[in-house]
Design an enzyme around this catalytic site. Structure first.
Site, PDB file in Angstrom:
ATOM      1  N   TYR A   1       0.830  -1.209   0.000  1.00 23.25           N
ATOM      2  CA  TYR A   1       0.000   0.000   0.000  1.00 23.25           C
ATOM      3  C   TYR A   1       0.862   1.255   0.000  1.00 23.25           C
ATOM      4  O   TYR A   1       1.952   1.240   0.551  1.00 23.25           O
ATOM      5  CB  TYR A   1      -0.901   0.022   1.240  1.00 23.25           C
TER       6      TYR A   1
ATOM      7  N   SER B   1     -13.691  -3.859   1.260  1.00 20.69           N
ATOM      8  CA  SER B   1     -14.662  -3.283   0.319  1.00 20.69           C
ATOM      9  C   SER B   1     -16.102  -3.567   0.750  1.00 20.69           C
ATOM     10  O   SER B   1     -16.929  -3.989  -0.065  1.00 20.69           O
ATOM     11  CB  SER B   1     -14.423  -3.781  -1.104  1.00 20.69           C
TER      12      SER B   1
ATOM     13  N   LEU C   1     -18.343  -1.588   1.159  1.00 24.17           N
ATOM     14  CA  LEU C   1     -19.221  -0.682   0.409  1.00 24.17           C
ATOM     15  C   LEU C   1     -19.111  -0.918  -1.094  1.00 24.17           C
ATOM     16  O   LEU C   1     -19.480  -0.057  -1.901  1.00 24.17           O
ATOM     17  CB  LEU C   1     -18.886   0.778   0.739  1.00 24.17           C
TER      18      LEU C   1
ATOM     19  N   GLY D   1     -23.878   4.977  -3.677  1.00 19.67           N
ATOM     20  CA  GLY D   1     -24.735   5.594  -4.678  1.00 19.67           C
ATOM     21  C   GLY D   1     -24.065   6.691  -5.477  1.00 19.67           C
ATOM     22  O   GLY D   1     -24.664   7.259  -6.383  1.00 19.67           O
TER      23      GLY D   1
END
Length: 347
Positions: free
Chosen positions: A53, A236, A238, A245
């Site tokens: 990362y 993840s 979401l 959205g």
């Protein structure tokens, strides 16, 4: 903040885990440190990083920067003891790290030493293998991954060798516990079997993608985790931001993940946006914030130990935090399952 025990480790971790994969690219040092501080104030004591990362993008020149940013906060504040720290050894094929070399008994000690140095700590609480050498169903590879050319004997020998190196590190005091990431049911079972045969270290967790739009862990893997006391650490939760959205109607917010890498690592599809719209509809019907609803749903799953969220900004972190205390009713859970039945595996 709800707490739970991570597998059989005895580690008490918060039900939310602070992900750090954007620290050093999308998230600057000042904001990253503010996130660590705010998460701690909210009762979060668990953070996850990796030697490769930050991402978005992964570059050889930034490998390890996320760990360094976390380590700098520890050095600045002296509060390493407030956190359960997890990080990962990169798997085979990532050219930015060791030119894509596989995980071996020989790479493990040096990788751990490098992570310890960057994290400015003497010990890593949870050391994970980022993905298996033999390949993985993760990263949308489930559509075409072929396990049958694999060499079972070589895979098991690798597990024996790797666990031997990890036992040495546990004895040396550089790591406390061992976890997997992007692993399969069979792979996890074999790691458990070899650990039992050789004296460990035993797998305490598995970090796989898991969300309302990615429920690959729901069947065989879930059965294994429940029966063998291996905690799932969803990443993840979401759906790489889809479940917020923010990408509906063709929107691509500036500096968002989709803006940076285009198709969200293969998650963008014609089928995913109707599925997301259906989940957003459940949130509207029950007066729920869709982001908190999606994150809270993962925490309702009995095999989930702690759900890893990534916030690009402090504002996003603040918005996510109430999910830890959100209780979804049976009616909401039933509605979410109905959407899953109507829109299975949207990517």
């Amino acid at each position: 903040m709800q707490m739970t025990t991570l597998g059989r480790s005895g580690l008490e971790v918060s039900k939310l885990c602070l992900g750090t994969m954007t620290f050093g690219t999308q998230t600057g040092v000042e904001d990253a440190h503010a996130q660590i501080e705010r998460a701690s104030e909210a009762g979060i004591n668990f953070l996850d990083s990796a030697e490769m990362y930050p991402v978005n993008p992964i570059r050889a020149e930034t490998v390890g920067r996320s760990e360094e940013i976390v380590g700098d906060w520890f050095a600045k504040t002296g509060r390493r003891g407030d956190w359960i720290v997890a990080t990962k050894h990169t798997g085979e094929g990532q050219k930015a790290v060791r030119d894509g070399a596989p995980i071996t008994a020989e790479t493990i000690p040096a990788a751990i030493e490098a992570s310890l140095k960057r994290l400015k700590t003497d010990v890593i609480d949870l050391y994970q293998f980022h993905w298996p050498n033999r390949g993985s169903y993760a990263f949308r590879q489930n559509w075409e991954y072929e396990p049958w050319p694999g060499d079972r004997a070589a895979t098991l020998q690798h597990m024996h060798d790797a666990l031997g190196a990890l036992r040495d590190e546990v004895a040396r005091g550089t790591i406390r516990h061992f976890g997997l990431s992007n692993e399969s049911t069979w792979g996890t079972a074999m790691w458990l079997k070899v650990a039992e045969e050789t004296g460990g270290p035993r797998v305490v967790s598995i970090q796989n993608e898991y969300s309302l739009v990615c429920r690959l862990a729901d069947t065989d893997l879930a059965e294994l985790m429940v029966n063998e006391e291996v905690g799932l650490l969803p990443y993840s939760p979401l759906g790489a931001g889809l479940l917020t959205g923010k990408y509906q109607g063709g929107a691509i917010p500036a500096a968002s993940r989709m803006d940076l890498n285009g198709n969200l690592g293969g998650r963008k599809s014609e089928r995913v946006f109707p599925a997301v719209e259906a989940y957003l509809g459940v949130a509207r019907d029950f007066g729920l914030d869709p982001v908190r609803m999606a994150l809270a749903w993962t925490l309702h799953r009995p095999f989930v130990a702690s759900s890893i969220f990534g916030a690009t900004t402090l504002e996003q972190l603040e918005h996510l935090l109430p999910a830890a205390e959100l209780v979804l009713s049976d009616e909401v859970l039933k509605a979410l399952n109905a959407v899953h039945h109507a829109h299975p595996m949207p990517y």
